[in-house]
Scaffold this motif. Structure first.
Motif, mmCIF file in Angstrom:
data_model
loop_
_atom_site.group_PDB
_atom_site.id
_atom_site.type_symbol
_atom_site.label_atom_id
_atom_site.label_comp_id
_atom_site.label_asym_id
_atom_site.label_seq_id
_atom_site.Cartn_x
_atom_site.Cartn_y
_atom_site.Cartn_z
ATOM 1 N N GLY A 40 29.397 43.309 110.448
ATOM 2 C CA GLY A 40 30.766 42.964 110.096
ATOM 3 C C GLY A 40 30.938 42.418 108.695
ATOM 4 O O GLY A 40 31.946 41.773 108.404
ATOM 5 N N SER A 41 29.978 42.666 107.827
ATOM 6 C CA SER A 41 30.113 42.227 106.444
ATOM 7 C C SER A 41 30.575 43.402 105.590
ATOM 8 O O SER A 41 30.323 44.554 105.920
ATOM 9 C CB SER A 41 28.779 41.692 105.917
ATOM 10 O OG SER A 41 27.791 42.709 105.943
ATOM 11 N N GLY A 44 37.103 44.694 104.034
ATOM 12 C CA GLY A 44 37.987 44.953 105.164
ATOM 13 C C GLY A 44 37.687 44.189 106.429
ATOM 14 O O GLY A 44 38.512 44.140 107.344
ATOM 15 N N TRP A 45 36.517 43.563 106.513
ATOM 16 C CA TRP A 45 36.159 42.829 107.727
ATOM 17 C C TRP A 45 36.771 41.429 107.706
ATOM 18 O O TRP A 45 36.842 40.785 106.668
ATOM 19 C CB TRP A 45 34.644 42.714 107.866
ATOM 20 C CG TRP A 45 33.976 43.990 108.264
ATOM 21 C CD1 TRP A 45 33.425 44.924 107.433
ATOM 22 C CD2 TRP A 45 33.787 44.482 109.592
ATOM 23 N NE1 TRP A 45 32.901 45.966 108.163
ATOM 24 C CE2 TRP A 45 33.108 45.721 109.492
ATOM 25 C CE3 TRP A 45 34.123 43.998 110.857
ATOM 26 C CZ2 TRP A 45 32.761 46.473 110.611
ATOM 27 C CZ3 TRP A 45 33.776 44.752 111.972
ATOM 28 C CH2 TRP A 45 33.107 45.971 111.841
ATOM 29 N N LYS A 46 37.193 40.969 108.888
ATOM 30 C CA LYS A 46 37.799 39.646 109.022
ATOM 31 C C LYS A 46 37.207 38.929 110.227
ATOM 32 O O LYS A 46 37.054 39.521 111.296
ATOM 33 C CB LYS A 46 39.314 39.768 109.210
ATOM 34 C CG LYS A 46 40.009 38.445 109.488
ATOM 35 C CD LYS A 46 41.452 38.645 109.936
ATOM 36 C CE LYS A 46 42.075 37.316 110.350
ATOM 37 N NZ LYS A 46 43.461 37.488 110.863
ATOM 38 N N PHE A 89 40.098 50.531 115.091
ATOM 39 C CA PHE A 89 39.385 49.352 114.605
ATOM 40 C C PHE A 89 37.890 49.449 114.867
ATOM 41 O O PHE A 89 37.423 50.251 115.676
ATOM 42 C CB PHE A 89 39.928 48.085 115.272
ATOM 43 C CG PHE A 89 39.652 48.001 116.755
ATOM 44 C CD1 PHE A 89 38.522 47.352 117.240
ATOM 45 C CD2 PHE A 89 40.522 48.573 117.677
ATOM 46 C CE1 PHE A 89 38.266 47.269 118.604
ATOM 47 C CE2 PHE A 89 40.279 48.500 119.041
ATOM 48 C CZ PHE A 89 39.148 47.845 119.507
ATOM 49 N N GLU A 90 37.160 48.592 114.172
ATOM 50 C CA GLU A 90 35.753 48.319 114.448
ATOM 51 C C GLU A 90 35.649 46.838 114.788
ATOM 52 O O GLU A 90 36.321 46.008 114.167
ATOM 53 C CB GLU A 90 34.881 48.613 113.236
ATOM 54 C CG GLU A 90 34.829 50.066 112.813
ATOM 55 C CD GLU A 90 34.055 50.237 111.518
ATOM 56 O OE1 GLU A 90 32.867 50.603 111.575
ATOM 57 O OE2 GLU A 90 34.644 49.971 110.457
ATOM 58 N N ARG A 199 33.458 50.680 118.233
ATOM 59 C CA ARG A 199 34.281 51.476 117.325
ATOM 60 C C ARG A 199 35.313 52.228 118.152
ATOM 61 O O ARG A 199 34.960 53.006 119.047
ATOM 62 C CB ARG A 199 33.419 52.464 116.532
ATOM 63 C CG ARG A 199 34.185 53.157 115.398
ATOM 64 C CD ARG A 199 33.259 54.021 114.579
ATOM 65 N NE ARG A 199 32.825 55.193 115.324
ATOM 66 C CZ ARG A 199 31.782 55.947 114.985
ATOM 67 N NH1 ARG A 199 31.047 55.621 113.946
ATOM 68 N NH2 ARG A 199 31.457 57.005 115.702
ATOM 69 N N ARG A 242 34.098 39.679 114.560
ATOM 70 C CA ARG A 242 34.669 40.180 113.311
ATOM 71 C C ARG A 242 35.296 41.548 113.553
ATOM 72 O O ARG A 242 34.767 42.358 114.318
ATOM 73 C CB ARG A 242 33.602 40.267 112.215
ATOM 74 C CG ARG A 242 32.943 38.921 111.904
ATOM 75 C CD ARG A 242 31.932 39.028 110.776
ATOM 76 N NE ARG A 242 32.562 39.361 109.507
ATOM 77 C CZ ARG A 242 33.120 38.469 108.695
ATOM 78 N NH1 ARG A 242 33.148 37.188 109.022
ATOM 79 N NH2 ARG A 242 33.662 38.850 107.552
ATOM 80 N N ARG A 244 37.545 44.991 111.759
ATOM 81 C CA ARG A 244 38.037 45.731 110.603
ATOM 82 C C ARG A 244 39.033 46.765 111.109
ATOM 83 O O ARG A 244 38.680 47.649 111.895
ATOM 84 C CB ARG A 244 36.895 46.420 109.845
ATOM 85 C CG ARG A 244 37.405 47.271 108.677
ATOM 86 C CD ARG A 244 36.331 47.571 107.654
ATOM 87 N NE ARG A 244 35.228 48.357 108.185
ATOM 88 C CZ ARG A 244 34.185 48.739 107.442
ATOM 89 N NH1 ARG A 244 34.109 48.378 106.164
ATOM 90 N NH2 ARG A 244 33.215 49.450 107.976
ATOM 91 N N LEU A 246 41.367 49.983 110.928
ATOM 92 C CA LEU A 246 41.202 51.288 110.294
ATOM 93 C C LEU A 246 42.521 52.052 110.318
ATOM 94 O O LEU A 246 43.385 51.793 111.160
ATOM 95 C CB LEU A 246 40.124 52.093 111.038
ATOM 96 C CG LEU A 246 38.739 51.432 111.134
ATOM 97 C CD1 LEU A 246 37.841 52.249 112.053
ATOM 98 C CD2 LEU A 246 38.112 51.283 109.759
#
Length: 247
Positions: A40-41, A44-46, A89-90, A199, A242, A244, A246
């Motif tokens: 998750g780094s 776009g990752w939170k 999302f991921e 994913r 985390r 991200r 999409l």
């Protein structure tokens, strides 16, 4: 045998031995393939914390947060949801059961209609696509309690629809045809951290457990909704959650 013939024979024999020795060179070792763990780094990752979730039908003390680390008592059975609905999302997270045979889950695309029913006190869990979070001891306890085989689920990352949600699971498939069973058994037991990478894109959900893809499916309906974390009877912890989003 005369000396010239004897010499010729010995030379030929030595030549054959040299060829045989050459053929017996040690085999080249196969390269060790390393598992790829998405943490998750990157852009776009939170990180998600308690501020990103809303209680749906749990008690006020069911979930406790310390930054990005969530502690769940498991009681009552219910969920917390993301503040906003999401589509593609991921997601990465680590989870750990604190009690043998514990049960929990991550819901992708929980339908707003089912969430509203839960908020009104009707039912316990939402409709959507669930990624199972199950301790290794659950099967043993299930068979003791119900006196029948636990062949319709696993503790290694089942993915399946709940309620009226639709989903076509990837093989191997559970006997009832609804669950995607994992292709490998990679889950670690009680008091050990497990890593999930989920994913979810355009109705397709894929799950990686501890660095390896194991299960999933396609044709999910709904393919948009709330992200939920589940409380189901036993203490469980989540951390490093985390996401991200999409396109």
């Amino acid at each position: 045998m005369n000396k010239p013939a004897q010499f010729t024979f010995l030379f030929a024999f030595a030549f054959v031995l040299s060829l045989t020795a050459a053929d017996k060179k040690p085999a080249t070792a196969k390269p060790v393939l390393r598992k790829a763990v998405i943490n998750g780094s990157g852009p776009g990752w939170k990180q998600l914390t308690g501020k990103d979730f809303v209680n749906v039908n749990c008690h006020s003390n069911t979930w406790r947060w310390e930054g990005g680390h969530a502690y769940c008592t498991g009681k009552p059975v219910g969920v917390i949801r993301s503040k906003k609905q999401i589509k593609n999302f991921e997601l990465v997270c680590e989870w750990m059961h604190k009690k043998y045979g514990g049960n929990s889950g991550v819901f992708a695309w929980a339908s707003p209609k089912s969430i509203k029913k839960l908020e009104d006190g009707k039912g316990r869990l939402p409709d959507g696509i669930e990624v199972q979070v199950l301790d290794l001891g659950y099967a043993e306890l299930y068979e003791k309690r119900h006196k029948k085989k636990s062949d319709w689920f696993t503790s290694h990352g089942d993915v399946f629809p709940t309620g009226p949600a639709k989903f076509t699971p990837f093989p191997p498939v559970a006997p009832n045809g609804r669950r995607s069973f994992p292709s490998k058994n990679l889950t670690l037991g009680t008091n050990q951290w497990n890593h999930y990478y989920i994913r979810a894109i355009n109705g397709e959900v894929r799950l990686w457990v501890n660095g390896e893809e194991v299960s999933g499916g396609t044709g999910a309906s709904p393919a948009e909704g709330y992200l939920c974390l589940e409380s189901e009877g036993a203490p469980v912890e989540f951390k490093n959650i985390r996401i991200r989003l999409l396109p």
